[in-house]
Design a protein around this motif. Structure first.
Motif, PDB file in Angstrom:
ATOM      1  N   ALA A  62       0.585  -1.315  -0.069  1.00 25.55           N
ATOM      2  CA  ALA A  62      -0.101  -0.017  -0.075  1.00 25.55           C
ATOM      3  C   ALA A  62       0.781   1.169   0.077  1.00 25.55           C
ATOM      4  CB  ALA A  62      -1.099   0.016   1.168  1.00 25.55           C
ATOM      5  N   GLU A  63       2.247   1.363   0.612  1.00 23.94           N
ATOM      6  CA  GLU A  63       3.146   2.342   0.621  1.00 23.94           C
ATOM      7  C   GLU A  63       3.295   2.721  -0.675  1.00 23.94           C
ATOM      8  OE1 GLU A  63       6.705   3.542   3.739  1.00 23.94           O
ATOM      9  OE2 GLU A  63       6.992   1.886   2.330  1.00 23.94           O
ATOM     10  N   PRO A 101      -5.582   7.855  -0.750  1.00 24.81           N
ATOM     11  CA  PRO A 101      -6.092   7.854   0.348  1.00 24.81           C
ATOM     12  C   PRO A 101      -5.462   6.150   0.948  1.00 24.81           C
ATOM     13  CG  PRO A 101      -7.592   8.674  -0.702  1.00 24.81           C
ATOM     14  CD  PRO A 101      -6.578   8.216  -1.675  1.00 24.81           C
ATOM     15  N   LEU A 102      -5.352   6.095   2.383  1.00 23.79           N
ATOM     16  CA  LEU A 102      -4.619   4.863   2.914  1.00 23.79           C
ATOM     17  C   LEU A 102      -5.744   3.874   2.738  1.00 23.79           C
ATOM     18  CD1 LEU A 102      -2.913   3.211   4.686  1.00 23.79           C
ATOM     19  CD2 LEU A 102      -4.019   4.254   6.379  1.00 23.79           C
ATOM     20  N   GLY A 103      -7.015   3.951   2.820  1.00 23.73           N
ATOM     21  CA  GLY A 103      -8.166   2.781   2.731  1.00 23.73           C
ATOM     22  C   GLY A 103      -8.060   2.489   1.591  1.00 23.73           C
ATOM     23  N   GLN A 104      -8.174   3.341   0.413  1.00 22.60           N
ATOM     24  CA  GLN A 104      -8.141   2.700  -1.048  1.00 22.60           C
ATOM     25  C   GLN A 104      -6.868   2.086  -1.271  1.00 22.60           C
ATOM     26  OE1 GLN A 104      -8.714   5.922  -3.720  1.00 22.60           O
ATOM     27  NE2 GLN A 104      -8.558   4.865  -5.783  1.00 22.60           N
ATOM     28  N   ALA A 105      -5.564   2.650  -0.865  1.00 16.41           N
ATOM     29  CA  ALA A 105      -4.477   1.875  -1.279  1.00 16.41           C
ATOM     30  C   ALA A 105      -4.459   0.507  -0.523  1.00 16.41           C
ATOM     31  CB  ALA A 105      -3.351   2.730  -0.411  1.00 16.41           C
ATOM     32  N   ARG A 106      -4.750   0.428   0.501  1.00 17.37           N
ATOM     33  CA  ARG A 106      -4.943  -1.018   1.328  1.00 17.37           C
ATOM     34  C   ARG A 106      -6.187  -1.941   0.410  1.00 17.37           C
ATOM     35  NH1 ARG A 106      -4.848  -0.049   7.698  1.00 17.37           N
ATOM     36  NH2 ARG A 106      -2.695   0.425   7.961  1.00 17.37           N
ATOM     37  N   LYS A 107      -7.063  -1.332  -0.066  1.00 16.97           N
ATOM     38  CA  LYS A 107      -7.911  -2.194  -0.692  1.00 16.97           C
ATOM     39  C   LYS A 107      -7.187  -2.720  -2.007  1.00 16.97           C
ATOM     40  CE  LYS A 107     -12.533  -2.191  -2.546  1.00 16.97           C
ATOM     41  NZ  LYS A 107     -13.746  -1.543  -2.981  1.00 16.97           N
ATOM     42  N   LEU A 108      -6.885  -1.738  -2.596  1.00 19.31           N
ATOM     43  CA  LEU A 108      -5.873  -2.258  -3.900  1.00 19.31           C
ATOM     44  C   LEU A 108      -4.687  -3.399  -3.666  1.00 19.31           C
ATOM     45  CD1 LEU A 108      -5.905   0.966  -6.015  1.00 19.31           C
ATOM     46  CD2 LEU A 108      -7.232  -0.976  -6.327  1.00 19.31           C
ATOM     47  N   ALA A 109      -4.117  -3.049  -2.691  1.00 16.42           N
ATOM     48  CA  ALA A 109      -2.802  -3.834  -2.094  1.00 16.42           C
ATOM     49  C   ALA A 109      -3.495  -5.195  -1.978  1.00 16.42           C
ATOM     50  CB  ALA A 109      -2.061  -3.378  -1.199  1.00 16.42           C
ATOM     51  N   THR A 110      -4.660  -5.177  -1.159  1.00 15.37           N
ATOM     52  CA  THR A 110      -5.226  -6.380  -0.981  1.00 15.37           C
ATOM     53  C   THR A 110      -5.729  -7.425  -2.060  1.00 15.37           C
ATOM     54  OG1 THR A 110      -6.076  -5.683   1.192  1.00 15.37           O
ATOM     55  CG2 THR A 110      -7.112  -7.572   0.554  1.00 15.37           C
TER      56      THR A 110
END
Length: 479
Positions: free
Chosen positions: A110-111, A120-129
């Protein structure tokens, strides 16, 4: 179609003028993979780092590397670093060194989006997942790098390189340490990147990956580009003798092994009812294994299935959760040696390799002539010992790790993906050396590999996790 990258007469020298790469020229086109193949230490990764702008400061570059007609070698270092992640994404050869040990897998991927896209952190984590799940790591999102196998760490690095979506993806040995199914997954992902119009430079010794990617390729040896062209006809009819040697050295082209004459062999370790888990993750249970002098035992299984863990248990480096281990009463722990999957982890980073080996020779009263013999057998120049571990290729460092283990004349050697960083020719030489140790000294060799063809050619005993050991010769007859 105009080239995305044009490399012309690239030459890389040391500070004292010694050439490492000489007059290398080729081009990379958007949407078409380009693979650089050749023996370890031939300069493939140096070419990639010259393109990236990440060569060590003490090396000197000349020639031209043009990106969209702009000569990158003429730009200041700070301007080239600004391209990282935005124009060029790098998949490094050693994920163990590239990943942050203090961050979870999810946050590291996500970083990339946080830094490059301001997402945004939430969106980054969703795509990383999503990206990690595609690579089979959906259950490891909150794991740290030290909790991953080598193959799993490699897939995390692949996710970080892919998610940046830069115009050019540089992949240095992207299938190292992966089982065949995951190798095909990586090939499919790389082809997806090419189909999306990205440029793709792949440094590899995996000729199966080369065949899967297609496109074009170049063959390097001793810092020079021997030949280049379209991949498919090269695989069928390479023009250079060295290229033909590379293809012939693939394990599936080795001659069929002769059946060994059965003999009563001494046991070097006997394990009964072994079980091992990490937290909720179960690896193996109620496993019986016996390793004997003069025999080759090969462990096969998917990436992250516990192959390395089994080897660590059998060598006494890791306790089993259940079961019994029996070693001969006269056995010394020094005679049970391991060749690590990640050779940088096995050497002191700030110490020259010469000092590392001199310390070993002095500590155990060993003769330098034995080291010189092993270096020669492994195709290593003695001059490499004057460098630090970071100053040589991954394949060269792996062979030095093999030499160091063999110096102690072990009764058992656990080789954890010992040839995963080697080109086919070097792999064949190393395997022949290990088999000679098995035949001449009665070494018990435990080899972890992802290559079924290699296992078929050398195994006396084959262990597939979740199954009992089986006799390789019997398996071949049944097939």
């Amino acid at each position: 179609m105009s080239a995305l990258i044009e490399i012309e007469q690239l030459t890389i020298k040391t500070a004292d003028g010694r050439p490492l790469v000489t007059d290398v020229s080729f081009s990379i086109h958007a949407g078409e993979p380009f693979c650089l193949v050749g023996e370890t230490g031939s300069g493939k990764s140096l070419v990639m780092h010259a393109l990236m702008g990440s060569l060590p400061d003490e090396l000197r570059c000349s020639g031209q590397i043009r990106y969209q007609k702009e000569n990158l070698l003429a730009l200041p270092a700070a301007q080239r670093r600004a391209f990282w992640g935005r124009r060029f994404a790098l998949l490094p050869q050693e994920p163990w060194l590239a990943l942050d040990p203090t961050m979870t897998v999810l946050d590291q991927v996500a970083e990339v989006l946080l830094a490059l896209e301001g997402m945004p952190l939430g969106q980054a984590r969703k795509l990383a997942t999503t990206e990690l799940s595609v690579l089979g790591l959906g259950d490891n999102l909150l794991s740290y790098p030290f909790e991953l196998s080598g193959g799993m760490a490699q897939r995390v690095s692949i996710a970080m390189a892919r998610i940046a979506a830069s115009p050019l993806l540089l992949a240095d040995e992207p299938t190292k340490g992966l089982d065949k199914a995951l190798c095909q997954t990586v090939a499919d992902l790389l082809l997806t990147e090419a189909d999306a119009g990205r440029g793709l430079l792949v440094i590899t010794h995996d000729l199966d990956l080369v065949a899967a990617l297609g496109g074009r390729l170049g063959v390097m040896r001793d810092g020079r580009l021997l030949e280049s062209g379209v991949t498919e006809p090269w695989l069928k009819a390479p023009t250079q003798p060295y290229s033909r040697e590379l293809i012939a050295a693939m394990p599936q082209h080795w001659p069929r092994p002769q059946t060994k004459v059965s003999a009563q062999r001494s046991e070097v370790v006997q394990a009964q009812g072994l079980s091992k888990s990490f937290g909720d993750r179960h690896l193996f249970s109620d496993l019986d294994v016996t390793l004997r002098e003069g025999e080759v035992t090969v462990v096969l299984g998917p990436s992250g299935s516990g192959k390395s863990t089994l080897g660590n248990v059998l060598t006494g480096l890791l306790p089993a959760d259940a079961g019994q281990l029996i070693w001969p009463e006269s056995a010394s722990p020094l005679k049970y040696q391991k060749i690590y999957q990640d050779p940088p982890a096995a050497f002191i980073a700030h110490q020259t390799l010469r000092q590392s080996f001199d310390d070993l020779l002095a500590l155990h009263g060993l003769e330098p002539a034995r080291l010189n013999h092993l270096l020669s057998e492994l195709g290593l120049a003695e001059a490499l010992l004057e460098r630090r571990p970071s100053g040589i290729s991954g394949g060269e460092l792996q062979r030095l790790a093999i030499a160091r283990a063999l110096l102690l004349e072990p009764v058992m050697l656990f080789a954890d993906e010992a040839t995963s960083r080697l080109d086919p020719v070097s792999q064949k030489k190393v395997i022949e050396l290990l088999l000679a140790e098995v035949a001449e000294r009665g070494l018990a060799l435990l080899l972890v590999t992802h290559d079924p063809a290699l296992a078929e050619r050398i195994a006396d005993q084959l262990i597939r996790l979740d199954q009992q050991p089986t006799d390789a010769a019997a398996q071949q007859q049944a097939a």
